[in-house]
Design an enzyme around this catalytic site. Structure first.
Site, PDB file in Angstrom:
ATOM      1  N   GLY A 127       0.832  -1.199   0.000  1.00 57.70           N
ATOM      2  CA  GLY A 127       0.000   0.000   0.000  1.00 57.70           C
ATOM      3  C   GLY A 127       0.861   1.241   0.000  1.00 57.70           C
ATOM      4  N   GLY A 176       0.913   5.354   1.728  1.00 58.89           N
ATOM      5  CA  GLY A 176       0.332   6.363   2.605  1.00 58.89           C
ATOM      6  C   GLY A 176       0.884   7.732   2.297  1.00 58.89           C
ATOM      7  N   PHE A 233       3.357   9.347   3.547  1.00 56.94           N
ATOM      8  CA  PHE A 233       4.799   9.545   3.575  1.00 56.94           C
ATOM      9  C   PHE A 233       5.557   8.561   2.698  1.00 56.94           C
ATOM     10  CE2 PHE A 233       4.682  11.711   7.972  1.00 56.94           C
ATOM     11  CZ  PHE A 233       4.529  12.936   7.347  1.00 56.94           C
ATOM     12  N   GLY A 234       4.885   7.651   2.033  1.00 62.28           N
ATOM     13  CA  GLY A 234       5.596   6.727   1.164  1.00 62.28           C
ATOM     14  C   GLY A 234       4.904   5.383   1.057  1.00 62.28           C
ATOM     15  N   ASP A 253      -1.915  11.142  15.425  1.00 63.86           N
ATOM     16  CA  ASP A 253      -2.497  10.741  14.135  1.00 63.86           C
ATOM     17  C   ASP A 253      -3.204   9.392  14.258  1.00 63.86           C
ATOM     18  OD1 ASP A 253      -3.126  11.229  11.506  1.00 63.86           O
ATOM     19  OD2 ASP A 253      -1.288  10.372  10.705  1.00 63.86           O
TER      20      ASP A 253
END
Length: 439
Positions: free
Chosen positions: A123, A125, A127-128, A241
């Site tokens: 997957g 997200g 940030f990478g 988060d």
């Protein structure tokens, strides 16, 4: 310690014109002799010399010691007032240099992921991307390769690497190592086979795999994980988060909190911090954090409350829109609670399997967590007791504060997949504009 002075005098007028002339001084007057006991004459002279010496020493020593003490106090105050992320960054640099056992070289990781092939990609997200890998010893790992264009720099990377390496709890994802070579920033985690909570929770087909017993277990596991961060670990950590996509599920569907890139370390006596850089995810931000940049443990509790309501309903807060006075999931849950029908919030996929008393209690807890006043939100230790005790009396919730999502309207971007930078047209304070970095 007694006062003392030094006096000098001359009996003639002095001028530079008479530098070469010697003027005879009149003979000194004979000293007045005061009778003293035998043996005390030498002692009197010695005492005067000692008194003068002691006075000089005290006059020099006392101001010097005072100046040193003042400098030490000022330096201590400045050190204590430094921002937590500055202290965390210094700590991270020293800790990373000393954790050689966690360091992997880039070639090893590249081989484990078959050169980051698309077939191994799990997957992506904010940030990478995340890849599945297999080390030479057969250990399966999840490799998080930070994007060079992502908002996470060296500070966030070090923060996550050092924080997670120090945390040991069954409901937190375990960090196995990291790589920092050139522009490459890579984190190596234990492999969690069942992906993330949102993969099941918000999928119309897969959400039926999460029956109520499993959802109740996940709620309790997340609560214990956050409690460990806030209270039971060596460090007081604010995650900042918490959301469904950051809750991973292992082979037994036990929840594991992940993604500590935005986490902050608090001092033991610290309860709140202010920031001008608002980071997080729309729909999960507490009102005081989204609008004023104030975050604390109670900010995580607000996010946890939203997450509880999402787990019960199977609906995402940031994409929940009703036309009849409910702008988001939190408002909708409050309306059902006020009407005396909280069980209507339950996901239809599990309508035949849920325990009504457990659902009502979880809705009650979720609404307590999203109270607008942070002081009215319970602590995680209280929440864990509420979840495990049927006899504990819960406070009556008030109308929750509007989530940040409902204040600014629908966000056209999928903030769980992309990290963007945005400026609001206006904020509560007309004299300022807040820059946001949603995840």
């Amino acid at each position: 310690m007694r006062p003392s002075c030094f006096l000098r005098w001359d009996l003639y007028t002095y001028s530079k014109a008479f530098d070469n002339i010697t003027v005879a001084s009149p003979p000194p007057k004979p000293p007045v002799t005061v009778p003293q006991p035998a043996g005390d004459q030498n002692n009197s002279t010695d005492n005067d010399n000692k008194g003068i010496s002691a006075g000089v020493v005290v006059a020099i020593t006392v101001p010097t010691v005072m100046a040193v003490l003042i400098l030490l106090v000022v330096g201590f105050i400045i050190f204590r007032r430094r921002k937590p992320y500055q202290r965390a960054e210094i700590e991270s640099e020293s800790d990373i240099s000393s954790t050689d056992s966690l360091v992997y070289d880039f070639k090893t990781i590249e081989a484990a992921t078959n050169k980051f092939s698309m077939s191994n990609k799990l997957g992506e997200g904010g940030f990478g991307a995340v890849y599945k890998g297999k080390l030479s010893n057969g250990t399966e790992v999840a490799v998080k390769r930070l994007s060079k264009k992502s908002g996470q720099g060296t500070r966030e990377f070090r923060n996550e690497a050092v924080l997670v390496s120090k945390l040991q709890h069954r409901n937190l994802v375990r960090l196995l190592g990291f790589c920092l070579e050139g522009e490459e920033k890579i984190l190596i985690y234990e492999f969690v086979p069942n992906k993330s909570l949102d993969f099941f929770l918000f999928d119309p087909v897969k959400q039926s795999q999460l029956d109520w017993t499993l959802r109740y277990k996940i709620i309790g596991g997340i609560a214990r994980g956050v409690l460990y961060l806030h209270q039971d670990s060596r460090l007081t950590i604010i995650h900042r988060d918490l959301k469904a996509s950051n809750i991973l599920l292992d082979a037994n569907m036990n929840p594991k909190i992940s993604d500590f890139g935005l986490a902050t370390i608090f001092r033991m006596e610290q309860t709140q911090e202010n920031t001008s850089r608002i980071v997080g995810t729309y729909g999960y931000m507490s009102p005081e954090y989204a609008m004023h940049g104030q975050y604390s443990m109670k900010s995580d509790i607000y996010s946890f409350g939203v997450l509880v309501l999402e787990i019960i309903s199977g609906k995402k807060n940031s994409s929940f829109y009703q036309t009849d006075e409910a702008h988001d999931l939190v408002s909708y849950a409050w309306r059902l609670w006020s009407n005396g029908t909280p069980s209507e919030l339950v996901d239809p996929a599990i309508a035949d399997s849920f325990q009504r008393n457990e659902v009502v209690r979880c809705v009650h807890i979720g609404l307590l967590c999203v109270q607008e006043d942070p002081s009215e939100r319970p602590t995680l230790s209280s929440i864990v007791m509420m979840l495990t005790s049927n006899t504990m009396t819960l406070p009556v919730p008030r109308q929750p504060g509007l989530s940040f999502q409902s204040r600014i309207g629908k966000d056209p971007l999928d903030t769980d997949q992309f990290s963007t930078t945005r400026s609001l047209i206006g904020s509560v304070d007309d004299a300022s504009i807040t820059d946001l970095y949603p995840r």
